[in-house]
Design a protein around this motif. Structure first.
Motif, mmCIF file in Angstrom:
data_model
loop_
_atom_site.group_PDB
_atom_site.id
_atom_site.type_symbol
_atom_site.label_atom_id
_atom_site.label_comp_id
_atom_site.label_asym_id
_atom_site.label_seq_id
_atom_site.Cartn_x
_atom_site.Cartn_y
_atom_site.Cartn_z
ATOM 1 N N UNK A 92 6.830 -6.909 6.925
ATOM 2 C CA UNK A 92 6.495 -7.325 5.680
ATOM 3 C C UNK A 92 5.068 -6.905 5.551
ATOM 4 N N UNK A 93 4.142 -7.450 6.885
ATOM 5 C CA UNK A 93 2.866 -7.109 6.874
ATOM 6 C C UNK A 93 2.334 -5.804 6.414
ATOM 7 N N UNK A 94 2.950 -4.836 6.542
ATOM 8 C CA UNK A 94 2.367 -3.302 6.165
ATOM 9 C C UNK A 94 2.233 -3.111 4.866
ATOM 10 N N UNK A 95 2.996 -3.948 3.998
ATOM 11 C CA UNK A 95 2.953 -4.046 2.756
ATOM 12 C C UNK A 95 2.004 -4.635 1.844
ATOM 13 N N UNK A 96 1.243 -5.368 2.682
ATOM 14 C CA UNK A 96 0.151 -6.428 2.127
ATOM 15 C C UNK A 96 -0.982 -5.459 1.472
ATOM 16 N N UNK A 97 -1.256 -5.514 0.195
ATOM 17 C CA UNK A 97 -2.331 -4.836 -0.434
ATOM 18 C C UNK A 97 -2.551 -5.604 -1.785
ATOM 19 N N UNK A 98 -3.468 -5.152 -2.459
ATOM 20 C CA UNK A 98 -4.020 -5.596 -3.825
ATOM 21 C C UNK A 98 -3.057 -5.243 -4.910
ATOM 22 N N UNK A 99 -2.113 -4.226 -4.525
ATOM 23 C CA UNK A 99 -1.137 -4.100 -5.824
ATOM 24 C C UNK A 99 0.369 -4.570 -5.376
ATOM 25 N N UNK A 100 0.492 -5.520 -5.490
ATOM 26 C CA UNK A 100 1.767 -6.078 -4.857
ATOM 27 C C UNK A 100 3.073 -5.292 -5.618
ATOM 28 N N UNK A 156 2.205 4.955 7.438
ATOM 29 C CA UNK A 156 1.393 4.340 6.351
ATOM 30 C C UNK A 156 0.185 5.182 6.079
ATOM 31 N N UNK A 157 0.125 6.005 5.058
ATOM 32 C CA UNK A 157 -0.836 6.885 4.890
ATOM 33 C C UNK A 157 -1.864 6.463 3.959
ATOM 34 N N UNK A 158 -1.813 5.222 3.249
ATOM 35 C CA UNK A 158 -2.592 4.741 2.017
ATOM 36 C C UNK A 158 -4.095 4.911 2.515
ATOM 37 N N UNK A 184 -5.480 7.148 4.150
ATOM 38 C CA UNK A 184 -5.921 8.457 4.634
ATOM 39 C C UNK A 184 -5.802 9.496 3.466
ATOM 40 N N UNK A 185 -5.164 9.312 2.408
ATOM 41 C CA UNK A 185 -4.854 10.181 1.261
ATOM 42 C C UNK A 185 -4.381 9.429 0.018
ATOM 43 N N UNK A 186 -4.625 10.187 -1.216
ATOM 44 C CA UNK A 186 -4.229 9.561 -2.290
ATOM 45 C C UNK A 186 -2.882 10.267 -2.942
ATOM 46 N N UNK A 187 -2.388 11.009 -1.892
ATOM 47 C CA UNK A 187 -1.120 12.071 -2.176
ATOM 48 C C UNK A 187 0.103 10.918 -2.449
ATOM 49 N N UNK A 188 0.108 10.104 -1.437
ATOM 50 C CA UNK A 188 1.457 9.291 -1.365
ATOM 51 C C UNK A 188 0.918 8.122 -0.482
ATOM 52 N N UNK A 224 -3.901 9.077 12.509
ATOM 53 C CA UNK A 224 -4.561 7.996 12.331
ATOM 54 C C UNK A 224 -3.929 6.845 11.329
ATOM 55 N N UNK A 225 -2.746 7.194 10.759
ATOM 56 C CA UNK A 225 -1.897 6.452 10.099
ATOM 57 C C UNK A 225 -1.147 5.427 10.933
ATOM 58 N N UNK A 226 -0.993 4.313 10.317
ATOM 59 C CA UNK A 226 -0.182 3.260 11.047
ATOM 60 C C UNK A 226 1.197 3.765 11.081
ATOM 61 N N UNK A 227 1.791 3.666 12.206
ATOM 62 C CA UNK A 227 3.106 4.338 12.313
ATOM 63 C C UNK A 227 4.147 3.285 13.031
ATOM 64 N N UNK A 228 5.163 3.144 12.129
ATOM 65 C CA UNK A 228 6.105 2.029 12.413
ATOM 66 C C UNK A 228 7.392 2.649 13.056
ATOM 67 N N UNK A 229 8.076 2.443 14.002
ATOM 68 C CA UNK A 229 9.245 3.117 14.274
ATOM 69 C C UNK A 229 10.471 2.222 13.909
#
Length: 137
Positions: free
Chosen positions: A9-17, A46-48, A50-54, A127-132
């Motif tokens: 769940x922690x990788x989904x923490x952000x200002x836009x729930x 998680x490339x948030x 690093x890019x605005x593409x996705x 540089x992305x956070x990678x989750x296996x």
């Protein structure tokens, strides 16, 4: 029946729930579809930052052209069934060596093992956070 993999769940923490909550549901459905068809080496990038593409890439590979197409179809069907959402754009369904499923905030890359090694998305986005992602019994 394959059980869903619980993505931290922690990788989904952000200002836009709302957006990240939707992303988590979408990723869960995609991963479930991929696991049902025995996708290999599934990773969530998680490339948030690093890019605005996705926001996220889901990357995996299959062992044959038939399996690669089955993986894509399974992910598409699972998302449609669980979330009533259609893929925005898909490419590579005919060649079946690298299929891209674009859900805007989540992009799925399904490779042959050779193409995955050659293009090295995980290296390109190191540089992305990678989750296996692993299948849970």
């Amino acid at each position: 029946m394959t059980k869903k993999t619980d993505i931290a769940e922690s990788i989904f923490q952000t200002d836009s729930p709302g957006k990240t909550s939707d992303s988590k549901k979408l990723i869960d459905a995609i991963v479930e579809g991929l696991l049902e068809k025995k996708a290999k080496n599934i990773k969530l990038l998680d490339v948030r930052a690093l890019t605005t593409l996705t926001d996220f890439f889901v990357v995996c590979h299959g062992t044959s052209e038939t399996q690669i197409r089955a993986l894509a179809n399974s992910a598409i069907e699972k998302v449609k069934e669980e979330l009533e959402e259609n893929v925005w754009k898909k490419e590579g369904m005919d060649a079946r060596r690298w299929i891209i499923l674009d859900y805007v905030n989540v992009v799925v890359h399904i490779f042959s093992e050779e193409k995955r090694q050659y293009y090295g998305i995980e290296r390109m986005w190191n540089d992305a956070e990678i989750t296996e992602i692993e299948d849970t019994p």
